[in-house]
Design a protein around this motif. Structure first.
Motif, short mmCIF file in Angstrom:
data_model
loop_
_atom_site.label_atom_id
_atom_site.label_comp_id
_atom_site.label_asym_id
_atom_site.label_seq_id
_atom_site.Cartn_x
_atom_site.Cartn_y
_atom_site.Cartn_z
N GLU A 22 6.85 -6.59 -8.10
CA GLU A 22 6.34 -6.65 -6.73
C GLU A 22 6.96 -5.55 -5.87
O GLU A 22 6.26 -4.89 -5.09
CB GLU A 22 6.61 -8.02 -6.11
N GLY A 23 8.25 -5.35 -6.00
CA GLY A 23 8.93 -4.30 -5.23
C GLY A 23 8.39 -2.92 -5.58
O GLY A 23 8.17 -2.09 -4.69
N PHE A 24 8.16 -2.66 -6.86
CA PHE A 24 7.60 -1.38 -7.26
C PHE A 24 6.19 -1.20 -6.70
O PHE A 24 5.84 -0.11 -6.24
CB PHE A 24 7.59 -1.24 -8.78
N SER A 25 5.40 -2.24 -6.72
CA SER A 25 4.04 -2.17 -6.17
C SER A 25 4.06 -1.83 -4.69
O SER A 25 3.27 -1.01 -4.21
CB SER A 25 3.30 -3.48 -6.39
N GLN A 26 4.97 -2.44 -3.95
CA GLN A 26 5.10 -2.16 -2.52
C GLN A 26 5.55 -0.72 -2.29
O GLN A 26 5.02 -0.02 -1.41
CB GLN A 26 6.07 -3.13 -1.87
N LEU A 27 6.53 -0.26 -3.06
CA LEU A 27 7.02 1.11 -2.94
C LEU A 27 5.91 2.11 -3.24
O LEU A 27 5.72 3.09 -2.51
CB LEU A 27 8.20 1.33 -3.90
N LYS A 28 5.15 1.86 -4.29
CA LYS A 28 4.05 2.74 -4.66
C LYS A 28 3.00 2.81 -3.56
O LYS A 28 2.49 3.89 -3.24
CB LYS A 28 3.42 2.24 -5.97
N ALA A 29 2.69 1.68 -2.96
CA ALA A 29 1.70 1.65 -1.87
C ALA A 29 2.17 2.46 -0.68
O ALA A 29 1.40 3.20 -0.07
CB ALA A 29 1.42 0.20 -1.47
#
Length: 55
Positions: A22-29
């Motif tokens: 989830e953290g990686f998805s947020q960072l990528k966005a």
């Protein structure tokens, strides 16, 4: 950081993995929304190190 971990506890490997994904998805966005000017603008950390978001 202590406050963050107190507010976001993860107890099992599965919970830790889900939090990481989830953290990686947020960072990528967030990074995907940056244009070149924002990527290359200089930032200074609280420790005094200056860098760009591209580094």
């Amino acid at each position: 950081m202590n406050d963050f971990y107190l507010q976001h506890p993860a107890y099992t490997k599965l919970e830790l993995k889900a939090a990481l994904v989830e953290g990686f998805s947020q960072l990528k966005a967030v990074y995907s929304s940056f244009d070149e000017q924002k990527l290359f603008s200089l930032q200074t950390s609280q420790w005094g190190y200056t860098y760009t978001r591209f580094e």
